[in-house]
Design a protein around this motif. Structure first.
Motif, PDB file in Angstrom:
ATOM      1  N   ASN A   1      57.828  71.286  -3.866  1.00  0.00           N
ATOM      2  CA  ASN A   1      59.056  71.185  -4.642  1.00  0.00           C
ATOM      3  C   ASN A   1      59.734  69.836  -4.457  1.00  0.00           C
ATOM      4  OD1 ASN A   1      59.047  73.829  -5.845  1.00  0.00           O
ATOM      5  ND2 ASN A   1      59.515  74.648  -3.812  1.00  0.00           N
ATOM      6  N   GLY A   2      59.032  68.897  -3.807  1.00  0.00           N
ATOM      7  CA  GLY A   2      59.566  67.564  -3.608  1.00  0.00           C
ATOM      8  C   GLY A   2      60.511  67.426  -2.435  1.00  0.00           C
ATOM      9  N   GLN A   3      60.680  68.501  -1.656  1.00  0.00           N
ATOM     10  CA  GLN A   3      61.572  68.468  -0.509  1.00  0.00           C
ATOM     11  C   GLN A   3      60.822  67.992   0.741  1.00  0.00           C
ATOM     12  OE1 GLN A   3      64.979  69.222  -1.060  1.00  0.00           O
ATOM     13  NE2 GLN A   3      64.133  69.082  -3.129  1.00  0.00           N
ATOM     14  N   ASN A   4      61.586  67.697   1.796  1.00  0.00           N
ATOM     15  CA  ASN A   4      61.013  67.245   3.080  1.00  0.00           C
ATOM     16  C   ASN A   4      60.151  66.006   2.898  1.00  0.00           C
ATOM     17  OD1 ASN A   4      62.028  69.562   4.700  1.00  0.00           O
ATOM     18  ND2 ASN A   4      60.668  70.725   3.356  1.00  0.00           N
ATOM     19  N   LEU A   5      60.639  65.082   2.085  1.00  0.00           N
ATOM     20  CA  LEU A   5      59.922  63.847   1.796  1.00  0.00           C
ATOM     21  C   LEU A   5      59.955  62.931   3.015  1.00  0.00           C
ATOM     22  CD1 LEU A   5      58.492  62.142  -0.436  1.00  0.00           C
ATOM     23  CD2 LEU A   5      60.754  61.237  -1.008  1.00  0.00           C
ATOM     24  N   THR A   6      58.790  62.440   3.415  1.00  0.00           N
ATOM     25  CA  THR A   6      58.722  61.590   4.599  1.00  0.00           C
ATOM     26  C   THR A   6      57.552  60.627   4.493  1.00  0.00           C
ATOM     27  OG1 THR A   6      58.626  61.621   7.025  1.00  0.00           O
ATOM     28  CG2 THR A   6      57.234  63.190   5.871  1.00  0.00           C
ATOM     29  N   VAL A   7      57.612  59.524   5.238  1.00  0.00           N
ATOM     30  CA  VAL A   7      56.488  58.585   5.329  1.00  0.00           C
ATOM     31  C   VAL A   7      55.427  59.194   6.231  1.00  0.00           C
ATOM     32  CG1 VAL A   7      55.749  56.317   6.120  1.00  0.00           C
ATOM     33  CG2 VAL A   7      57.937  56.563   4.928  1.00  0.00           C
ATOM     34  N   HIS A   8      54.210  59.289   5.714  1.00  0.00           N
ATOM     35  CA  HIS A   8      53.104  59.869   6.476  1.00  0.00           C
ATOM     36  C   HIS A   8      52.272  58.797   7.164  1.00  0.00           C
ATOM     37  CE1 HIS A   8      50.259  63.020   7.521  1.00  0.00           C
ATOM     38  NE2 HIS A   8      49.267  62.312   6.995  1.00  0.00           N
ATOM     39  N   ALA A   9      52.046  57.666   6.484  1.00  0.00           N
ATOM     40  CA  ALA A   9      51.270  56.556   7.038  1.00  0.00           C
ATOM     41  C   ALA A   9      51.756  55.269   6.392  1.00  0.00           C
ATOM     42  CB  ALA A   9      49.773  56.751   6.791  1.00  0.00           C
ATOM     43  N   THR A  10      51.566  54.146   7.071  1.00  0.00           N
ATOM     44  CA  THR A  10      52.063  52.853   6.597  1.00  0.00           C
ATOM     45  C   THR A  10      50.918  51.848   6.472  1.00  0.00           C
ATOM     46  OG1 THR A  10      52.537  52.119   8.854  1.00  0.00           O
ATOM     47  CG2 THR A  10      54.317  53.244   7.672  1.00  0.00           C
ATOM     48  N   GLY A  11      51.253  50.666   5.919  1.00  0.00           N
ATOM     49  CA  GLY A  11      50.285  49.582   5.838  1.00  0.00           C
ATOM     50  C   GLY A  11      49.214  49.771   4.789  1.00  0.00           C
ATOM     51  N   VAL A  12      49.522  50.549   3.745  1.00  0.00           N
ATOM     52  CA  VAL A  12      48.570  50.817   2.663  1.00  0.00           C
ATOM     53  C   VAL A  12      49.127  50.170   1.397  1.00  0.00           C
ATOM     54  CG1 VAL A  12      47.289  52.573   1.404  1.00  0.00           C
ATOM     55  CG2 VAL A  12      47.999  53.007   3.768  1.00  0.00           C
ATOM     56  N   ARG A  13      48.585  49.013   1.008  1.00  0.00           N
ATOM     57  CA  ARG A  13      49.201  48.197  -0.038  1.00  0.00           C
ATOM     58  C   ARG A  13      49.357  48.938  -1.352  1.00  0.00           C
ATOM     59  NH1 ARG A  13      47.106  45.165  -4.200  1.00  0.00           N
ATOM     60  NH2 ARG A  13      48.380  43.388  -4.928  1.00  0.00           N
ATOM     61  N   ASN A  14      48.271  49.527  -1.850  1.00  0.00           N
ATOM     62  CA  ASN A  14      48.353  50.242  -3.121  1.00  0.00           C
ATOM     63  C   ASN A  14      47.242  51.278  -3.187  1.00  0.00           C
ATOM     64  OD1 ASN A  14      49.353  50.868  -5.707  1.00  0.00           O
ATOM     65  ND2 ASN A  14      47.804  49.580  -6.683  1.00  0.00           N
ATOM     66  N   ALA A  15      47.570  52.485  -2.769  1.00  0.00           N
ATOM     67  CA  ALA A  15      46.613  53.594  -2.822  1.00  0.00           C
ATOM     68  C   ALA A  15      46.733  54.248  -4.190  1.00  0.00           C
ATOM     69  CB  ALA A  15      46.908  54.597  -1.719  1.00  0.00           C
ATOM     70  N   TYR A  16      45.753  54.004  -5.068  1.00  0.00           N
ATOM     71  CA  TYR A  16      45.840  54.549  -6.423  1.00  0.00           C
ATOM     72  C   TYR A  16      45.590  56.049  -6.434  1.00  0.00           C
ATOM     73  CZ  TYR A  16      45.456  55.027 -11.459  1.00  0.00           C
ATOM     74  OH  TYR A  16      45.670  55.411 -12.760  1.00  0.00           O
ATOM     75  N   ASP A  17      44.731  56.534  -5.550  1.00  0.00           N
ATOM     76  CA  ASP A  17      44.399  57.956  -5.576  1.00  0.00           C
ATOM     77  C   ASP A  17      44.064  58.423  -4.170  1.00  0.00           C
ATOM     78  OD1 ASP A  17      44.073  60.425  -6.779  1.00  0.00           O
ATOM     79  OD2 ASP A  17      42.022  60.055  -7.446  1.00  0.00           O
ATOM     80  N   LEU A  18      44.183  59.732  -3.980  1.00  0.00           N
ATOM     81  CA  LEU A  18      43.865  60.358  -2.710  1.00  0.00           C
ATOM     82  C   LEU A  18      43.020  61.595  -2.969  1.00  0.00           C
ATOM     83  CD1 LEU A  18      47.169  59.481  -2.659  1.00  0.00           C
ATOM     84  CD2 LEU A  18      46.827  60.037  -0.258  1.00  0.00           C
ATOM     85  N   ALA A  19      42.298  62.027  -1.950  1.00  0.00           N
ATOM     86  CA  ALA A  19      41.538  63.269  -2.031  1.00  0.00           C
ATOM     87  C   ALA A  19      41.521  63.903  -0.648  1.00  0.00           C
ATOM     88  CB  ALA A  19      40.114  63.016  -2.523  1.00  0.00           C
ATOM     89  N   PHE A  20      41.530  65.218  -0.616  1.00  0.00           N
ATOM     90  CA  PHE A  20      41.525  65.949   0.657  1.00  0.00           C
ATOM     91  C   PHE A  20      40.336  66.889   0.688  1.00  0.00           C
ATOM     92  CE2 PHE A  20      42.578  69.693   3.195  1.00  0.00           C
ATOM     93  CZ  PHE A  20      42.881  69.103   4.409  1.00  0.00           C
ATOM     94  N   LYS A  21      39.657  66.908   1.833  1.00  0.00           N
ATOM     95  CA  LYS A  21      38.565  67.857   2.045  1.00  0.00           C
ATOM     96  C   LYS A  21      38.747  68.521   3.399  1.00  0.00           C
ATOM     97  CE  LYS A  21      33.582  68.523   2.112  1.00  0.00           C
ATOM     98  NZ  LYS A  21      32.241  67.913   1.983  1.00  0.00           N
ATOM     99  N   PRO A  22      38.879  69.849   3.435  1.00  0.00           N
ATOM    100  CA  PRO A  22      39.017  70.535   4.721  1.00  0.00           C
ATOM    101  C   PRO A  22      37.867  70.193   5.655  1.00  0.00           C
ATOM    102  CG  PRO A  22      39.463  72.044   2.904  1.00  0.00           C
ATOM    103  CD  PRO A  22      38.925  70.775   2.298  1.00  0.00           C
TER     104      PRO A  22
END
Length: 361
Positions: free
Chosen positions: A203-224
């Protein structure tokens, strides 16, 4: 941040995408130049079949850069949704199952409600999430009738400049992650959220910085079992030799080097090295895992779209961590090439890989 309703009607009005091919090509044609051009024909690498799934032809044959696709997503019914840079979302369907989509339905026209450009689209837990400049919108279509029930900006006020907020990934704990690009090409950033990976709830709540130093991450993917990965475009100017574009395995609190360096980090620097270094200015964008194992290979292979014309490919990236040193080693080989701007790639429910080309007319 406060949720901001931006649309709430019932005003539009079509279902599944079965492919019969090992590799299907989605090419949404949108010419940026205003003169007719002869474009190269993409082709599959050895062992991969490539075909055109859909062509989004401009009205009257007049080139229209607003038709450029930027992101792909599938809903719970397996229907393919395509976001174009102007904020419109279309649903493409292959009703006769011949491997080509005959039908397009306008799911939502965000051209007047989203801030240009729109460049991220994902589906999670019954809702769509759209990245547009400085904000994230949530679209709910509760009965999946292709008529949105509501469209709400759930995150606003994100810093932007040269880059902006981009694509999404969702972990198995219900968190949403997105890349937030640097506001300048290089150098220190004024806003602490710039050049980061951000995290929030659905819902867009609890917004926080997760990691830094990433100039431009166009996309992400998650795999358990493997984790969260992000493509990264390094700076345009060359300050290091060699310089690299990257794929990073994102960890909470880690620093990935921007604006100090690209590529493998010196020991003791406090910078986390990428799991894969890629040619400078190849511009890795969309990324996805072959979770269904449709393409035989290594378990955690990633498929990455390279938007730079000089790269012009979708490549399979295999990354391995040394069991003793912990160092990462990666190889990459194209599965499809000769694109002018492969910007996203996503696996369909049946295991076919769908590719969007940003530049083709």
């Amino acid at each position: 941040m406060t949720a901001l309703p931006i649309w709430n009607p019932k005003m539009l009005k079509s279902l599944r995408l079965p492919f019969g091919l090992v590799l299907s090509l989605l090419v949404l044609f949108a010419a940026r130049p205003l003169t007719a051009q002869t474009w190269p024909v993409p082709f599959g690498a050895t062992g991969y079949d490539l075909s055109t799934y859909f062509t989004l032809a401009p009205s009257g044959g007049v080139p229209n850069s607003n038709l450029s696709p930027t992101a792909l997503a599938f809903d719970a019914q397996g229907r393919l949704y395509v976001l174009t840079i102007d904020g419109k979302i279309r649903v493409l369907e292959d009703l006769d199952l011949d491997g080509t989509a005959e039908t397009q339905t306008l799911f939502f026209d965000g051209s007047s409600t989203f801030t240009f450009p729109s460049d991220g689209l994902a589906f999670a837990q019954g809702a769509f999430y759209v990245a547009h400049r400085g904000a994230i919108a949530k679209i709910v279509d509760a009965n999946a009738d292709l008529i949105p029930d509501s469209v709400t900006n759930i995150v606003t006020g994100l810093p932007n400049g040269l880059h902006q907020n981009n694509g999404f990934a969702f972990d198995d704990l219900g968190w949403m992650y997105f890349g937030l690009g640097s506001t300048t090409d290089n150098g220190a950033q004024i806003h602490p959220w710039s050049a980061t990976i951000m995290r929030c709830d659905l819902n867009g709540q609890n917004l926080t910085v997760h990691a830094t130093g990433v100039r431009n991450a166009y996309d992400l993917a998650f795999k358990p079992g493997f984790g969260l990965v992000a493509t990264e475009n390094a700076w345009n100017a060359v300050f290091t030799d060699p310089s690299f574009d990257e794929i990073n395995l994102i960890a909470n609190g880690a620093n990935y080097g921007f604006p100090v360096q690209t590529g493998p980090a010196p020991q003791g620097s406090g910078i986390t090295s990428p799991i894969a270094t890629l040619p400078a200015h190849s511009a890795p964008c969309g990324v996805d895992f072959d979770s269904a194992g449709a393409f035989p290979g290594f378990e955690n292979d990633m498929f990455v779209a390279f938007v730079a014309a000089g790269a012009g490919a979708v490549a399979r990236v295999s990354a391995f961590q040394h069991p003793v040193t912990g160092a990462w080693h990666a190889t990459y080989v194209p599965v499809a090439q000769n694109f002018t701007g492969a910007i996203d790639c996503k696996f369909a429910p049946d295991g076919a890989l769908v590719i969007a080309d940003f530049n083709v007319q």
